[in-house]
Design a protein around this motif. Structure first.
Motif, PDB file in Angstrom:
ATOM      1  N   GLN A  42     -28.021  33.964 -14.842  1.00 22.19           N
ATOM      2  CA  GLN A  42     -27.458  33.756 -13.624  1.00 22.19           C
ATOM      3  C   GLN A  42     -28.253  34.091 -12.442  1.00 22.19           C
ATOM      4  N   TYR A  43     -28.973  35.334 -12.743  1.00 28.83           N
ATOM      5  CA  TYR A  43     -29.541  35.825 -11.543  1.00 28.83           C
ATOM      6  C   TYR A  43     -30.896  35.036 -11.441  1.00 28.83           C
ATOM      7  N   ILE A  44     -31.409  34.572 -12.575  1.00 31.88           N
ATOM      8  CA  ILE A  44     -32.882  33.807 -12.649  1.00 31.88           C
ATOM      9  C   ILE A  44     -32.534  32.520 -11.927  1.00 31.88           C
ATOM     10  N   THR A  45     -31.429  31.692 -12.377  1.00 30.70           N
ATOM     11  CA  THR A  45     -30.830  30.700 -11.822  1.00 30.70           C
ATOM     12  C   THR A  45     -30.872  30.739 -10.211  1.00 30.70           C
ATOM     13  N   ALA A  46     -30.339  31.739  -9.734  1.00 34.57           N
ATOM     14  CA  ALA A  46     -30.196  32.022  -8.100  1.00 34.57           C
ATOM     15  C   ALA A  46     -31.497  32.186  -7.814  1.00 34.57           C
ATOM     16  N   ILE A  47     -32.548  32.919  -8.398  1.00 35.40           N
ATOM     17  CA  ILE A  47     -33.829  32.997  -7.855  1.00 35.40           C
ATOM     18  C   ILE A  47     -34.629  31.611  -7.857  1.00 35.40           C
ATOM     19  N   TYR A  48     -34.253  30.778  -8.927  1.00 34.73           N
ATOM     20  CA  TYR A  48     -34.747  29.317  -8.737  1.00 34.73           C
ATOM     21  C   TYR A  48     -34.104  28.813  -7.464  1.00 34.73           C
ATOM     22  N   GLY A  49     -33.118  28.809  -7.260  1.00 33.46           N
ATOM     23  CA  GLY A  49     -32.349  28.238  -6.221  1.00 33.46           C
ATOM     24  C   GLY A  49     -32.905  28.784  -4.944  1.00 33.46           C
ATOM     25  N   SER A  50     -33.360  29.772  -4.714  1.00 33.88           N
ATOM     26  CA  SER A  50     -33.666  30.341  -3.667  1.00 33.88           C
ATOM     27  C   SER A  50     -35.018  29.981  -3.174  1.00 33.88           C
ATOM     28  N   LEU A  51     -36.166  29.601  -4.439  1.00 34.62           N
ATOM     29  CA  LEU A  51     -37.173  28.995  -4.355  1.00 34.62           C
ATOM     30  C   LEU A  51     -37.360  27.338  -4.075  1.00 34.62           C
ATOM     31  N   THR A  52     -36.069  26.623  -4.080  1.00 35.41           N
ATOM     32  CA  THR A  52     -36.120  25.253  -3.784  1.00 35.41           C
ATOM     33  C   THR A  52     -36.513  24.893  -2.390  1.00 35.41           C
ATOM     34  N   THR A  53     -36.612  25.923  -1.353  1.00 34.66           N
ATOM     35  CA  THR A  53     -37.433  25.606  -0.167  1.00 34.66           C
ATOM     36  C   THR A  53     -38.782  25.092  -0.236  1.00 34.66           C
ATOM     37  N   PHE A  54     -39.423  25.537  -1.260  1.00 34.08           N
ATOM     38  CA  PHE A  54     -40.835  25.239  -1.731  1.00 34.08           C
ATOM     39  C   PHE A  54     -41.097  24.007  -2.204  1.00 34.08           C
ATOM     40  N   ASN A  55     -40.004  23.120  -2.607  1.00 32.84           N
ATOM     41  CA  ASN A  55     -40.261  22.031  -3.502  1.00 32.84           C
ATOM     42  C   ASN A  55     -41.006  21.017  -2.560  1.00 32.84           C
ATOM     43  N   VAL A  56     -41.050  21.122  -1.280  1.00 27.81           N
ATOM     44  CA  VAL A  56     -41.645  20.061  -0.336  1.00 27.81           C
ATOM     45  C   VAL A  56     -43.251  20.026  -0.901  1.00 27.81           C
ATOM     46  N   LEU A  57     -43.741  21.133  -1.633  1.00 33.08           N
ATOM     47  CA  LEU A  57     -45.122  21.231  -1.709  1.00 33.08           C
ATOM     48  C   LEU A  57     -45.413  20.421  -3.176  1.00 33.08           C
ATOM     49  N   PHE A  58     -44.621  20.084  -3.991  1.00 36.23           N
ATOM     50  CA  PHE A  58     -44.725  19.601  -5.409  1.00 36.23           C
ATOM     51  C   PHE A  58     -45.119  17.880  -5.212  1.00 36.23           C
ATOM     52  N   LYS A  59     -45.811  17.751  -5.727  1.00 42.24           N
ATOM     53  CA  LYS A  59     -46.196  16.229  -5.930  1.00 42.24           C
ATOM     54  C   LYS A  59     -45.056  15.525  -6.671  1.00 42.24           C
ATOM     55  N   GLU A  60     -44.795  15.960  -7.860  1.00 41.38           N
ATOM     56  CA  GLU A  60     -43.480  15.355  -8.831  1.00 41.38           C
ATOM     57  C   GLU A  60     -42.425  16.260  -8.760  1.00 41.38           C
ATOM     58  N   THR A  61     -41.427  15.582  -8.642  1.00 40.92           N
ATOM     59  CA  THR A  61     -39.878  16.039  -8.603  1.00 40.92           C
ATOM     60  C   THR A  61     -39.776  16.753  -9.737  1.00 40.92           C
ATOM     61  N   HIS A  62     -40.383  16.538 -10.983  1.00 39.76           N
ATOM     62  CA  HIS A  62     -39.824  17.104 -12.434  1.00 39.76           C
ATOM     63  C   HIS A  62     -40.347  18.394 -12.290  1.00 39.76           C
ATOM     64  N   HIS A  63     -41.341  19.035 -11.534  1.00 40.32           N
ATOM     65  CA  HIS A  63     -41.959  20.175 -11.568  1.00 40.32           C
ATOM     66  C   HIS A  63     -41.120  21.020 -10.464  1.00 40.32           C
ATOM     67  N   GLN A  64     -40.101  20.511  -9.577  1.00 45.16           N
ATOM     68  CA  GLN A  64     -39.755  21.446  -8.645  1.00 45.16           C
ATOM     69  C   GLN A  64     -38.653  22.402  -9.276  1.00 45.16           C
ATOM     70  N   PHE A  65     -38.326  23.137  -8.265  1.00 47.76           N
ATOM     71  CA  PHE A  65     -37.094  24.291  -8.799  1.00 47.76           C
ATOM     72  C   PHE A  65     -35.919  23.764  -8.730  1.00 47.76           C
ATOM     73  N   LYS A  66     -35.167  24.247  -9.462  1.00 49.18           N
ATOM     74  CA  LYS A  66     -33.702  23.585  -9.478  1.00 49.18           C
ATOM     75  C   LYS A  66     -32.747  24.860  -9.722  1.00 49.18           C
ATOM     76  N   GLY A  67     -31.876  25.261  -8.715  1.00 52.74           N
ATOM     77  CA  GLY A  67     -30.869  26.193  -8.938  1.00 52.74           C
ATOM     78  C   GLY A  67     -29.662  25.979  -9.490  1.00 52.74           C
ATOM     79  N   SER A  68     -28.601  26.347  -9.292  1.00 49.37           N
ATOM     80  CA  SER A  68     -27.046  25.970 -10.093  1.00 49.37           C
ATOM     81  C   SER A  68     -26.631  25.013  -9.367  1.00 49.37           C
ATOM     82  N   GLY A  69     -27.134  24.374  -8.105  1.00 45.09           N
ATOM     83  CA  GLY A  69     -26.580  23.236  -7.312  1.00 45.09           C
ATOM     84  C   GLY A  69     -25.579  23.541  -6.471  1.00 45.09           C
ATOM     85  N   GLY A  70     -25.319  25.031  -6.261  1.00 45.90           N
ATOM     86  CA  GLY A  70     -24.592  25.713  -5.160  1.00 45.90           C
ATOM     87  C   GLY A  70     -25.284  26.002  -3.975  1.00 45.90           C
TER      88      GLY A  70
END
Length: 181
Positions: free
Chosen positions: A151-179
């Motif tokens: 759950q902590y790791i998922t929260a870390i991924y969620g915090s990193l979603t800000t950087f998803n604008v840098l990815f060319k392909e969406t399947h490489h992007q960070f995904k959090g818990s959806g919250g």
């Protein structure tokens, strides 16, 4: 057991499940069992179900040892740790710069190539994935502890979603818990 198993023979043990013979001694086999994630010494007299036998019987001095297997696994893990998947940056960010401008106007701004920053973000993601694998495979942790750390790791991924604008392909992007992030 009348059949002499060689290194590489696949067997099934009543309690330990499926395994592979990794060394042969005078009176016992050393078998790596998947369920144990380790080896056990099993008497040659013990009734093992043989699923795939290789010929052999005694050690020749050229057999695979536990140390050989551990070294091979360490080599694979090291390669995976340093092996980063090629993740393309979005075209609009290529050869761009990120400018960090301090609030204190007497200080100089810092300019960083976005490609360098993006590479660092990918390294963080890959190391989080390795950490997830190590947590899931850890023998000393119970499931509740593993879930809590996941759950902590998922929260870390969620915090990193800000950087998803840098990815060319969406399947490489960070995904959090959806919250919330």
């Amino acid at each position: 057991m009348s059949t002499q198993l060689g290194i590489g023979s696949r067997v099934e043990h009543q309690h330990f499940g499926r395994g592979v013979v990794v060394d042969v001694a005078q009176e016992f086999y050393i078998i790596w069992f998947k369920s144990q994630q380790g080896t056990k010494s099993i008497s040659k007299d013990y009734e093992l179900k043989i699923t795939e036998a290789t010929e052999g019987g005694g050690t020749t001095g050229e057999g695979v040892t536990i140390a050989d297997i551990e070294q091979a696994l360490n080599n694979i893990l090291d390669q995976r740790l340093h092996d980063t998947q090629m993740v393309p940056i979005a075209q609009k960010w290529k050869r761009g710069n990120m400018i960090l401008k301090p609030g204190d106007t007497t200080q100089q701004p810092k300019e960083i190539p976005i490609d360098t920053f993006f590479h660092k973000i990918i390294m963080v993601r890959d190391r989080l994935r390795v950490m997830e694998q190590k947590i899931n495979a850890h023998k000393g942790m119970d499931d509740a502890d593993k879930i809590e750390l996941q759950q902590y790791i998922t929260a870390i991924y969620g915090s990193l979603t800000t950087f998803n604008v840098l990815f060319k392909e969406t399947h490489h992007q960070f995904k959090g818990s959806g919250g919330k992030e």
